[in-house]
Design a protein around this motif. Structure first.
Motif, PDB file in Angstrom:
ATOM      1  N   TYR A 181     -50.714 -12.531  15.978  1.00  0.00           N
ATOM      2  CA  TYR A 181     -50.387 -13.701  15.161  1.00  0.00           C
ATOM      3  C   TYR A 181     -50.193 -13.297  13.698  1.00  0.00           C
ATOM      4  N   MET A 185     -46.678 -13.763  11.650  1.00  0.00           N
ATOM      5  CA  MET A 185     -46.642 -14.619  10.468  1.00  0.00           C
ATOM      6  C   MET A 185     -46.309 -13.833   9.211  1.00  0.00           C
ATOM      7  N   ASN A 187     -44.369 -11.341   8.944  1.00  0.00           N
ATOM      8  CA  ASN A 187     -42.948 -11.000   8.920  1.00  0.00           C
ATOM      9  C   ASN A 187     -42.035 -12.207   8.825  1.00  0.00           C
ATOM     10  N   THR A 188     -42.568 -13.409   9.028  1.00  0.00           N
ATOM     11  CA  THR A 188     -41.703 -14.588   9.069  1.00  0.00           C
ATOM     12  C   THR A 188     -42.057 -15.657   8.044  1.00  0.00           C
ATOM     13  N   GLN A 189     -43.251 -15.606   7.451  1.00  0.00           N
ATOM     14  CA  GLN A 189     -43.683 -16.639   6.518  1.00  0.00           C
ATOM     15  C   GLN A 189     -43.834 -16.074   5.112  1.00  0.00           C
ATOM     16  N   LEU A 190     -43.921 -16.961   4.151  1.00  0.00           N
ATOM     17  CA  LEU A 190     -44.083 -16.582   2.739  1.00  0.00           C
ATOM     18  C   LEU A 190     -45.356 -17.212   2.171  1.00  0.00           C
ATOM     19  N   SER A 192     -46.280 -12.893   2.204  1.00  0.00           N
ATOM     20  CA  SER A 192     -46.589 -12.123   3.401  1.00  0.00           C
ATOM     21  C   SER A 192     -47.512 -10.932   3.203  1.00  0.00           C
ATOM     22  N   TYR A 289     -38.924 -20.098  -3.889  1.00  0.00           N
ATOM     23  CA  TYR A 289     -38.359 -18.900  -3.259  1.00  0.00           C
ATOM     24  C   TYR A 289     -36.925 -19.161  -2.840  1.00  0.00           C
ATOM     25  N   HIS A 291     -34.188 -18.159  -0.423  1.00  0.00           N
ATOM     26  CA  HIS A 291     -33.951 -17.445   0.830  1.00  0.00           C
ATOM     27  C   HIS A 291     -32.603 -16.736   0.836  1.00  0.00           C
TER      28      HIS A 291
END
Length: 439
Positions: A181, A185, A187-190, A192, A289, A291
């Protein structure tokens, strides 16, 4: 490493990632506003950090050029390589050594601050300065704050012990779930970086205490594109704390338009000179942020410019100051919200109506164009629609930030208004066509 040195390494790694080693030592030093001698010392330190972060997988790391260390296939690792700077911690060598000794001493059992001071004094290498009681108590407060140790209940003098019961609270399959988990997370959420450090801790726990093979844990592969997203997180959490506490921050800012991105502080009065960049005192209000380009922005209020935007890649020498009045902070936040109410991202320019026609992929193909517009088009609305296309309208502050999104649809999007944006898009597509005409 000292905090100023950490800023310097961040700016150098950003330049190195963007230029792939195209500059000479002298050019890098000039861009950073430091001497070539200082640059060489920094390179030696970075090679040592890179070598240790590779965990022995590359024994020649110290001899290789730093640009070569950045040129690697992401299939070799699920990490963004620049994370190694955070693993090294922004600590001086004496601080790293001292914290290691303190944690090692507390493995044997709970100890008082004076007992830990004695343990430090006995184990510190002779070339490093011995700590005093105030320093040890500061270290204990830091370790307690990050959850590494706990202060046991009881009278003074307080006793401190390692808080390492986490492993005993979870079963093996639960520890694996937490590891996977944290990896997903991070690698995919901010943001990190904290997630990567948690994943590292879980990996060590599973391999050292539970007998797992390190390769069997490395099940996720991610392609990392934006280095600044990781590097700029060095300033992110102090800014979050400042926003939560409604505190002013002070920093030296280097605009992206400037030729230099850093300037060292000379402590020798004989060689003292004015540092580059602009010294800013800002009341931080919001972090945003982007993207599209992988950039962090600080939006805040300053006495000189009012509401202003800063790209975090240009922020160095950050410090948190005194708190602002709650009413004043709320007033500035309300002003900011009003200014960016029609911003595609952070633009505070003049409000403009943008109209674009989007073309559907075809009668037998799912309408992914319309789905994407509805998902990403923010507060824009579809005003007209037929079998082959639909009309999309939105009011935004300026056209700079929305243009890359419109351009990403290629031939499926035709900009109608404003005329200036339409002309810019036509000119860009003509330029692209010229690139391919020779083929």
């Amino acid at each position: 490493m000292a905090r100023e040195s950490f800023d310097k390494e961040i700016q150098f790694l950003r330049m190195l990632a963007l230029t792939s080693g195209a500059y000479s030592r002298q050019q890098y030093a000039e861009k950073l506003g430091i001497s070539v001698h200082t640059f060489d010392k920094m390179m030696k330190r970075l090679r040592e950090i890179a070598s240790s972060s590779l965990n022995g997988r590359d024994g020649a790391a110290e001899q290789r050029d730093m640009a070569e260390l950045l040129r690697f296939s992401y299939l070799d690792s699920s990490d963004p390589l620049l994370l190694f700077l955070f693993r090294a911690k922004s600590l001086k060598e004496s601080e790293s050594e001292r914290l290691s000794i303190l944690l090692g001493a507390m493995k044997e059992g709970a100890k008082t601050a004076m007992e830990l001071l004695d343990a430090c004094s006995e184990a510190m290498p002779p070339e490093l300065a011995l700590p005093d009681e105030k320093t040890i108590r500061g270290d204990l407060k830091y370790l307690e704050g990050v959850g590494v140790i706990t202060r046991e209940p009881g009278p003074r003098p307080y006793r401190y012990a390692l808080w390492d019961r986490f492993a005993g609270l979870l079963a093996e399959d639960e520890l694996l779930d937490v590891h996977d988990y944290a990896c997903m997370m991070a690698n995919t959420q901010l943001p990190s970086v904290q997630g990567y450090l948690l994943r590292d801790m879980m990996s060590k726990l599973l391999t050292r205490d539970r007998g797992f093979d390190a390769e069997s844990l490395d099940v996720f592969r991610y392609k990392y594109h934006y280095y600044s997203r990781i590097l700029d997180e060095a300033h992110l959490f102090p800014l979050f704390e400042a926003i939560e506490g409604r505190c002013y921050v002070s920093f030296r800012y280097f605009s992206p338009k400037k030729e230099t991105s850093y300037s060292s502080r000379n402590t020798n009065p004989l060689f003292e000179r004015e540092a580059g960049g602009n010294r800013e005192r800002v009341l931080p209000l919001k972090i945003v942020y982007d993207h599209q380009y992988g950039r962090w922005y600080l939006l805040g209020w300053g006495a000189r410019h009012g509401i202003k935007k800063y790209r975090l890649e240009g922020v160095t020498d950050l410090s948190v100051g005194d708190a602002a009045d709650a009413d004043s902070w709320n007033e500035k936040l309300g002003l900011l919200e009003q200014r960016i109410r029609h911003s595609w991202l952070v633009d505070t320019g003049r409000k403009t109506l943008v109209r674009a026609r989007f073309y559907k992929p075809g009668p037998s193909i799912p309408d992914f164009v319309r789905e994407r517009v509805l998902q990403q088009g923010q507060w824009g609305v579809i005003t007209e629609e037929d079998e082959i296309s639909f009309l999309y309208e939105i009011e935004v502050n300026g056209i700079i930030e929305i243009k890359p999104w419109l351009r990403s649809f290629g031939s499926s999007c035709e900009v109608l208004e404003p005329a200036r944006l339409r002309e810019e898009m036509i000119a860009e597509w003509k330029e692209l066509r010229e690139y391919y005409e020779s083929l």
